[in-house]
Each structure stands twice: as structure tokens, then as C-alpha cells.
Design an enzyme around this catalytic site. Structure first.
Site, PDB file in Angstrom:
ATOM      1  N   ARG A 124       0.831  -1.205   0.000  1.00 22.34           N
ATOM      2  CA  ARG A 124       0.000   0.000   0.000  1.00 22.34           C
ATOM      3  C   ARG A 124       0.859   1.244   0.000  1.00 22.34           C
ATOM      4  O   ARG A 124       0.570   2.213  -0.702  1.00 22.34           O
ATOM      5  CB  ARG A 124      -0.951   0.015   1.202  1.00 22.34           C
ATOM      6  CG  ARG A 124      -1.957   1.184   1.143  1.00 22.34           C
ATOM      7  CD  ARG A 124      -2.880   1.223   2.344  1.00 22.34           C
ATOM      8  NE  ARG A 124      -3.975   2.172   2.146  1.00 22.34           N
ATOM      9  CZ  ARG A 124      -3.924   3.464   2.430  1.00 22.34           C
ATOM     10  NH1 ARG A 124      -2.808   3.993   2.911  1.00 22.34           N
ATOM     11  NH2 ARG A 124      -4.971   4.245   2.225  1.00 22.34           N
ATOM     12  N   CYS A 125       1.941   1.235   0.779  1.00 26.69           N
ATOM     13  CA  CYS A 125       2.825   2.394   0.819  1.00 26.69           C
ATOM     14  C   CYS A 125       3.409   2.708  -0.553  1.00 26.69           C
ATOM     15  O   CYS A 125       3.632   3.871  -0.891  1.00 26.69           O
ATOM     16  CB  CYS A 125       3.979   2.143   1.787  1.00 26.69           C
ATOM     17  SG  CYS A 125       3.511   1.976   3.517  1.00 26.69           S
ATOM     18  N   MET A 126       3.673   1.666  -1.348  1.00 26.84           N
ATOM     19  CA  MET A 126       4.346   1.843  -2.631  1.00 26.84           C
ATOM     20  C   MET A 126       3.399   2.178  -3.768  1.00 26.84           C
ATOM     21  O   MET A 126       3.822   2.198  -4.928  1.00 26.84           O
ATOM     22  CB  MET A 126       5.126   0.574  -2.987  1.00 26.84           C
ATOM     23  CG  MET A 126       6.269   0.249  -2.057  1.00 26.84           C
ATOM     24  SD  MET A 126       7.293  -1.118  -2.642  1.00 26.84           S
ATOM     25  CE  MET A 126       6.115  -2.483  -2.626  1.00 26.84           C
TER      26      MET A 126
END
Length: 398
Positions: free
Chosen positions: A385-387
Site C-alpha cells: 500500500r505504501c508503494m
């Protein structure tokens, strides 16, 4: 461009393939650049390519930030703005500033985009006319700092329905990231109609702290990266614009392993989350809605997050995937972003393969898990999700 949930079918996503900026990390600077290790760049790129291919194999259009940035720099106003921003760094001094200005002016858009992302090393520029600053720099110092955290595209922008919030990053090592994202959304033809909801000059808010729980419902984590003032400012704007009827402000522990809300909780179905067991029963939320006066907010006292979220979403309860992990395994998989999943559709998510127990429990709960490698990508403390910054999802079916 449209995003009204965390889990509806993902159509277009913004990624950044790691490059030379990761190769700039050393034991001397990795801490200040927010990495816990020195990644093997070639392997990190392989892992990221497989991540992107996993998305494409499920019908997701993948956009790359570096390519969009190069195309944006072909617009004279964007080039002038981003160059001026770099040259405004007070650390340069007049002599070095003139040398850097000449260097940047000679670069084509592709090379200039690379410099803005990967930075400019001491040996790559030779200012004329004398520069005390340059002479006193160590050979290992940077004239323009690299941006290795640009890999985590979630943080610098977030879409709420048809508007984009370009965020205000809290850590000094990351603040220049949003100048790049801001320029892309304002100058690139792809986003010509995009309306900005937030901008980097405002109070600190990071995209990893913003969850679109359901149409008209947002959760904003408040902790190491997003301030209460930032959460309030974003809440005011989304409520005033009619993009949400309820915003939940969710305090999280100000620790490295829980830097954003999405490091402890992500959605995997329209009514289900995977959550770090240590916080599932303790996470609280303030409920924010519009007051009687349009300029005012109504802020209700804290209550259990799961209870407040379910009420705002109009469902009986928000299911929690019970990872069933022993304390040691739970702590290890939390550190390795076991709760940081990217939903591609309801009951379909991407996760790091190394979080074996968490993934097994997700599948036991009926969630299909696409496993990706992340031994090198995870060294910056970020998961799938962060990426990824979703730009287009199908509207969530009622």
C-alpha cells in the site's frame, strides 16, 4: 481519476520504480534518509518490477512517477518552478548556486528528472568563480539530496473521489518529494482537469495516514507524521467540498513500526480490515462532522475505532481478520508490514510473501492474496500500500 474506497476494483495506480537514489544510500546517511538498511538496488528493482507486473496481470494500468515528471519538465513553467525550488536551498551559497543553475539548465527533461529524484553528488558539478561552500563540502556530501523515499508514492498524494490532496510531509528528508508531485498534478496533461484538495504549504498530513473507508467516510491517522492540525485541515476541506460526511481522527503510537495508520490497519474487503493485534482493541477515533455553521466542525469524543468506523460506514460491524499470531510473530510481521496490504478488488489483495502467518489467516478468511517479494523494498519500512497511489478505482457498489 476517482477513488471512493480502499477496496473497489483498481484501474490505475501511480508507482515509482526505485533507481539511482537508492544507490546513494550509505551507512552514514541511511538514518537521516529514513532507511533502516542499505538495499541491494538491483534486487529492489527486480522486486518492484514483479510488483508492477502483478498489478498489470490483474488489469491495472501502471503509471511511473519518474516518466510523468520528465514529461512535466517539458513544460517551461514546470521546469522553471522545480529548478527555482532546488536553487532556493539556503545551504548552497551564491557561488555554488550559480554552478548548479548552469548545470541544471544544460539537462534535457529526462536527465533533469533523474537529478531531481536521485540528487546531485559533489563530484557531478564543478562551479566556476569560486565557492567556499563547494570547497568545504566532503566528497561524500550531496549538493542536491536524493529522494529514496519517493518509492512510497502513497505518502505524497491521495485521491478522495475526484480530487487530489498533495500532502505536506513531516520529515525534512522527504519534503521535496511533494514539490515534484505537486508539479505533476498541476502541469502534466494527464491531470489537466484535476482539482487540488490540499497542498504542501499546509499543516503536515501524509497519505499513509489517510484511509478512504467507504464512500463519504475517511479515517486519518494522527501520530509521527500527521499532526492534529493537519487532520483538522483536511477534514474541514473534505467536509466543505461534500467529499465526506464523516472523518475519523485516529491517534496511533509515534513509533517507527507504526509511523502511519496503514502500517497497523488496511482494508481487504468492503467490511473487513487486517489489523495489528496489539492495537485492534485499543485504537480510538474522534468523529468529525460538519457543525451547524458551515465554518464549524462537530467533534465527538473518542470511542473505539472499530465501533466508530462501522457506524460511519453504515454497517453493523467492521470485521477484523484475526491473525491469531503469538506476540513474537505478530511483532515481527508488523515490522515487516504484514498489515500493509493493497486491495485490488474486494477480497483480493497484494502482500509481502515473507509475512507467512498473516497471509495464511487472510486466505483462511476468504481473502485471495497475491504474494510479492519485498526483502529489499521493505528496508524503507513500507509495504504494497505504501508503494502505490491509486488514481482510479471503480465506484464501490452499494
Amino acid at each position: 481519476m476517482y477513488v471512493d474506497s480502499e477496496v473497489s476494483r483498481l484501474r490505475t495506480v501511480l508507482l515509482h520504480r526505485p533507481g539511482k537514489e537508492l544507490a546513494r544510500l550509505t551507512p552514514r546517511n541511511s538514518g537521516s534518509l529514513l532507511f533502516d538498511g542499505i538495499p541491494w538496488v538491483g534486487r529492489a528493482q527486480e522486486e518492484h518490477d514483479r510488483f508492477a507486473e502483478a498489478l498489470r496481470s490483474r488489469g491495472v494500468e501502471v503509471l511511473y512517477l519518474s516518466q510523468l515528471l520528465a514529461e512535466t519538465l517539458a513544460v517551461p513553467a514546470a521546469r522553471a518552478e522545480l529548478t527555482a525550488g532546488v536553487l532556493a536551498d539556503a545551504r548552497l551559497g551564491d557561488g555554488l548556486r550559480a554552478g548548479v543553475a548552469d548545470y541544471l539548465a544544460d539537462q534535457d527533461p529526462d536527465r533533469l528528472a533523474e537529478v531531481l529524484v536521485a540528487g546531485l553528488a559533489h563530484e557531478e558539478v564543478k562551479p566556476g568563480g569560486g565557492s567556499l561552500v563547494y570547497e568545504m563540502l566532503a566528497r561524500s556530501d550531496f549538493v542536491i539530496d536524493p529522494l529514496p523515499n519517493l518509492l512510497f508514492t502513497r505518502d505524497s498524494s491521495v485521491w478522495v473521489r475526484d480530487r487530489v490532496a498533495v500532502t505536506s510531509l513531516a520529515m525534512p528528508a522527504r519534503r521535496r518529494e511533494t514539490t515534484l508531485t505537486h508539479a505533476v498534478y498541476r502541469y502534466h496533461p494527464r491531470f489537466a482537469r484535476a482539482e487540488l484538495l490540499y497542498d504542501p504549504a499546509l499543516e503536515h498530513v501524509e497519505g499513509g495516514d489517510v484511509l478512504v473507508l467507504a464512500p463519504q467516510v475517511l479515517a486519518i491517522g494522527v501520530g509521527e507524521r500527521t499532526t492534529p492540525a493537519g487532520a483538522e485541515r483536511l477534514a474541514r476541506r473534505v467536509l466543505a467540498a461534500g467529499l465526506a460526511h464523516t472523518v475519523l481522527a485516529v491517534p496511533i503510537a509515534q513509533e517507527r513500526a507504526t509511523m502511519h495508520l496503514d502500517t497497523v490497519c488496511t482494508m481487504v474487503d468492503a467490511d473487513a480490515v487486517v489489523m495489528y493485534p496489539n492495537v485492534a482493541d485499543t485504537l480510538q477515533a474522534w468523529t468529525i462532522t460538519s457543525g451547524q455553521d458551515q465554518e464549524q466542525l462537530s467533534v465527538r469524543p473518542p470511542r473505539p475505532f472499530l465501533e466508530a468506523a462501522a457506524e460511519a460506514m453504515g454497517i453493523d460491524r467492521l470485521r477484523v481478520i484475526d491473525t491469531g499470531l503469538d506476540p513474537v510473530t505478530a511483532e515481527r510481521e508488523q515490522w515487516d508490514d504484514g498489515n500493509n496490504t493493497l486491495a485490488l478488488a474486494p477480497r483480493l489483495c497484494v502482500a509481502y510473501e515473507r509475512n507467512v502467518e498473516t497471509n495464511a489467516q487472510l486466505e483462511h478468511a476468504g481473502i485471495e492474496v497475491i504474494r510479492i517479494q519485498g526483502s529489499e523494498l521493505g528496508s524503507g519500512r513500507g509495504g504494497p500500500r505504501c508503494m502505490s497511489c491509486p488514481i482510479l478505482r471503480d465506484p464501490l457498489a452499494g
